[in-house]
Design a protein around this motif. Structure first.
Motif, mmCIF file in Angstrom:
data_model
loop_
_atom_site.group_PDB
_atom_site.id
_atom_site.type_symbol
_atom_site.label_atom_id
_atom_site.label_comp_id
_atom_site.label_asym_id
_atom_site.label_seq_id
_atom_site.Cartn_x
_atom_site.Cartn_y
_atom_site.Cartn_z
ATOM 1 N N THR A 122 0.783 -1.314 -0.052
ATOM 2 C CA THR A 122 -0.096 -0.198 0.055
ATOM 3 C C THR A 122 0.878 1.181 0.010
ATOM 4 O O THR A 122 0.588 2.339 -0.553
ATOM 5 N N ASN A 123 2.112 1.095 0.880
ATOM 6 C CA ASN A 123 2.950 2.327 0.857
ATOM 7 C C ASN A 123 4.333 1.889 0.515
ATOM 8 O O ASN A 123 4.678 0.791 0.863
ATOM 9 N N PHE A 124 5.034 2.771 -0.057
ATOM 10 C CA PHE A 124 6.395 2.647 -0.229
ATOM 11 C C PHE A 124 7.334 2.822 1.258
ATOM 12 O O PHE A 124 6.594 3.555 2.119
ATOM 13 N N GLY A 125 8.477 2.295 1.393
ATOM 14 C CA GLY A 125 9.153 2.506 2.555
ATOM 15 C C GLY A 125 9.618 1.384 3.381
ATOM 16 O O GLY A 125 8.872 0.118 3.281
ATOM 17 N N ARG A 126 10.312 1.477 4.334
ATOM 18 C CA ARG A 126 10.309 0.419 5.727
ATOM 19 C C ARG A 126 9.404 0.779 6.498
ATOM 20 O O ARG A 126 9.201 1.854 7.022
ATOM 21 N N CYS A 127 8.692 -0.452 6.776
ATOM 22 C CA CYS A 127 7.350 -0.055 7.627
ATOM 23 C C CYS A 127 7.449 -0.880 8.848
ATOM 24 O O CYS A 127 7.865 -1.940 9.129
ATOM 25 N N ASN A 128 6.684 -0.334 9.791
ATOM 26 C CA ASN A 128 6.472 -0.899 11.140
ATOM 27 C C ASN A 128 5.040 -0.610 11.692
ATOM 28 O O ASN A 128 4.262 -0.191 10.947
ATOM 29 N N ASP A 129 4.880 -0.879 12.983
ATOM 30 C CA ASP A 129 3.547 -0.641 13.569
ATOM 31 C C ASP A 129 3.131 0.986 13.549
ATOM 32 O O ASP A 129 2.000 1.284 13.748
ATOM 33 N N THR A 130 4.054 1.884 13.260
ATOM 34 C CA THR A 130 3.604 3.387 13.208
ATOM 35 C C THR A 130 3.674 4.114 11.993
ATOM 36 O O THR A 130 3.344 5.081 11.912
ATOM 37 N N GLY A 131 4.153 3.065 10.814
ATOM 38 C CA GLY A 131 3.909 3.659 9.864
ATOM 39 C C GLY A 131 5.127 3.140 8.658
ATOM 40 O O GLY A 131 5.915 2.321 9.231
ATOM 41 N N CYS A 132 5.023 3.600 7.520
ATOM 42 C CA CYS A 132 6.248 3.370 6.433
ATOM 43 C C CYS A 132 6.892 4.434 6.285
ATOM 44 O O CYS A 132 6.561 5.613 5.834
ATOM 45 N N TYR A 133 8.213 4.382 6.311
ATOM 46 C CA TYR A 133 9.223 5.549 6.349
ATOM 47 C C TYR A 133 9.852 5.463 4.987
ATOM 48 O O TYR A 133 10.731 4.382 4.959
ATOM 49 N N LEU A 134 10.155 6.590 4.318
ATOM 50 C CA LEU A 134 10.766 6.605 3.101
ATOM 51 C C LEU A 134 11.681 7.839 2.918
ATOM 52 O O LEU A 134 10.964 9.065 3.175
ATOM 53 N N GLU A 223 17.035 16.031 1.377
ATOM 54 C CA GLU A 223 16.123 14.767 1.555
ATOM 55 C C GLU A 223 15.179 15.021 2.631
ATOM 56 O O GLU A 223 15.369 16.096 3.456
ATOM 57 N N LEU A 224 13.976 14.206 2.706
ATOM 58 C CA LEU A 224 12.821 14.350 3.297
ATOM 59 C C LEU A 224 12.535 13.164 3.806
ATOM 60 O O LEU A 224 12.974 12.117 3.297
ATOM 61 N N MET A 225 11.868 13.020 5.253
ATOM 62 C CA MET A 225 11.382 11.825 5.526
ATOM 63 C C MET A 225 9.937 11.809 5.207
ATOM 64 O O MET A 225 9.085 12.663 5.733
ATOM 65 N N VAL A 226 9.298 10.916 4.371
ATOM 66 C CA VAL A 226 7.873 10.721 4.063
ATOM 67 C C VAL A 226 7.457 9.476 4.630
ATOM 68 O O VAL A 226 7.934 8.544 4.728
ATOM 69 N N ILE A 227 6.422 9.942 5.458
ATOM 70 C CA ILE A 227 5.661 8.711 6.158
ATOM 71 C C ILE A 227 4.433 8.437 5.443
ATOM 72 O O ILE A 227 3.576 9.315 5.057
ATOM 73 N N ASN A 228 4.138 7.222 4.888
ATOM 74 C CA ASN A 228 3.043 6.668 4.136
ATOM 75 C C ASN A 228 2.887 7.343 2.771
ATOM 76 O O ASN A 228 2.246 8.001 2.637
ATOM 77 N N ALA A 229 3.853 7.035 1.878
ATOM 78 C CA ALA A 229 4.061 7.451 0.555
ATOM 79 C C ALA A 229 3.071 6.134 -0.328
ATOM 80 O O ALA A 229 3.544 5.193 -0.301
ATOM 81 N N PRO A 230 1.844 6.488 -0.717
ATOM 82 C CA PRO A 230 0.917 5.686 -1.203
ATOM 83 C C PRO A 230 1.405 5.269 -2.646
ATOM 84 O O PRO A 230 1.858 6.009 -3.452
ATOM 85 N N VAL A 231 1.621 4.011 -2.661
ATOM 86 C CA VAL A 231 1.909 3.198 -4.034
ATOM 87 C C VAL A 231 0.975 3.622 -5.110
ATOM 88 O O VAL A 231 1.473 4.050 -6.414
ATOM 89 N N ALA A 232 -0.435 3.932 -5.014
ATOM 90 C CA ALA A 232 -1.058 3.891 -5.907
ATOM 91 C C ALA A 232 -1.144 5.506 -6.554
ATOM 92 O O ALA A 232 -1.488 5.680 -7.781
ATOM 93 N N LEU A 233 -0.517 6.545 -5.826
ATOM 94 C CA LEU A 233 -0.237 7.794 -6.267
ATOM 95 C C LEU A 233 0.779 8.133 -6.811
ATOM 96 O O LEU A 233 1.262 9.288 -7.368
ATOM 97 N N ALA A 234 2.004 7.085 -6.828
ATOM 98 C CA ALA A 234 3.320 7.274 -7.342
ATOM 99 C C ALA A 234 3.383 7.058 -8.692
ATOM 100 O O ALA A 234 2.744 5.989 -9.423
ATOM 101 N N THR A 235 4.189 7.906 -9.469
ATOM 102 C CA THR A 235 4.436 7.430 -10.794
ATOM 103 C C THR A 235 5.707 6.604 -10.884
ATOM 104 O O THR A 235 6.659 7.018 -10.152
ATOM 105 N N VAL A 236 5.993 5.629 -11.786
ATOM 106 C CA VAL A 236 7.078 4.629 -11.963
ATOM 107 C C VAL A 236 7.623 4.903 -13.251
ATOM 108 O O VAL A 236 6.957 4.451 -14.320
ATOM 109 N N ARG A 237 9.030 4.893 -13.139
ATOM 110 C CA ARG A 237 9.573 5.017 -14.501
ATOM 111 C C ARG A 237 11.110 4.091 -14.601
ATOM 112 O O ARG A 237 11.568 3.793 -13.280
#
Length: 240
Positions: A122-134, A223-237
């Motif tokens: 659902t989200n990009f990044g390293r996930c734990n019980d507090t969210g996915c970190y990217l 750089e930024l820390m993005v919490i819960n970056a949704p896969v559905a809204l990202a464009t991929v190249r």
């Protein structure tokens, strides 16, 4: 009696002659002023019709700078990070380095397939019980680094790593470049901190290719820390 009448007539005539004023001679007529010739009128030049200015295209609205929708825990971490970085802050970081609110990041093809595609993440990044970190950088910076590294149909990992201030090994082989519009996703963003998942801590001030607090990589890339970056809204190249 006959003598009196002529005498009266003479007296009356004298009286009338004394009271009558002599006629004034008529004044000679003033000569008429010569008529001035009429100046010829210069022809009026025709005025070209003014073409209406073409309609200017509407300028796109400038995205609102925002740290997104952060829960209580992330808001607290962000406030502590801003206090530590003062007078710098997450908002100042966004305004300077992410004015279009777009972030990008790179992944190797194998991890992308394993952690995103196969798991239907659902989200990009390293996930734990507090969210996915990217960790993410400005899209313009990532795009420029990728274009610089591409020759023909493939990219040069060393050139890409040098441009981003990271080890070349991070970019060997086929890659995927993801881009996310934070204005659309509303993802929580803040300055990265030492406790974030995926942080490679420096062991000394002389170390490079490791995490240093402040919002920039060791290579100087924002750089930024993005919490819960949704896969559905990202464009991929795909990058070969």
């Amino acid at each position: 009696m006959n003598r009196i009448v002529p005498t009266l007539t003479i007296i009356i005539s004298l009286a009338l002659g004394c009271t009558s004023e002599p006629a004034q001679p008529a004044k000679p007529a003033q000569p008429a002023e010569p008529v001035k010739p009429v100046e010829p009128v210069e022809p009026v030049e025709s005025v070209e019709p003014v073409e209406p200015a073409p309609d200017q295209p509407d300028q796109p609205d400038k995205p609102k700078i925002s740290t997104g929708e952060c829960d209580e825990q992330q808001a607290k971490i962000s406030a502590q990070a801003d206090e530590r970085a003062a007078p710098w802050s997450a908002l100042a970081h966004l305004e300077k380095n992410f004015p279009d609110m777009k972030v990008s990041w790179l992944m190797k093809e194998a991890p992308f397939q394993t952690y995103v595609v196969e798991t239907n993440a659902t989200n990009f990044g390293r996930c734990n019980d507090t969210g996915c970190y990217l960790f993410a950088a400005p899209t313009s910076v990532i795009e420029a680094a990728v274009e610089k590294s591409v020759t023909g149909e493939t990219h040069d990992a060393a050139v890409l790593g040098q441009a981003l201030g990271l080890p070349a090994a991070n970019f060997e082989g086929p890659l995927r470049m993801m881009t996310l519009d934070l204005s659309a996703s509303g993802s929580c963003v803040r300055l990265p901190v030492d406790e974030d998942p995926g942080v490679w801590k420096c062991e000394s001030e002389a170390d490079t290719d490791c995490f240093k607090f402040g919002g920039y990589t060791s290579g100087g890339v924002p750089e930024l820390m993005v919490i819960n970056a949704p896969v559905a809204l990202a464009t991929v190249r795909a990058i070969q």
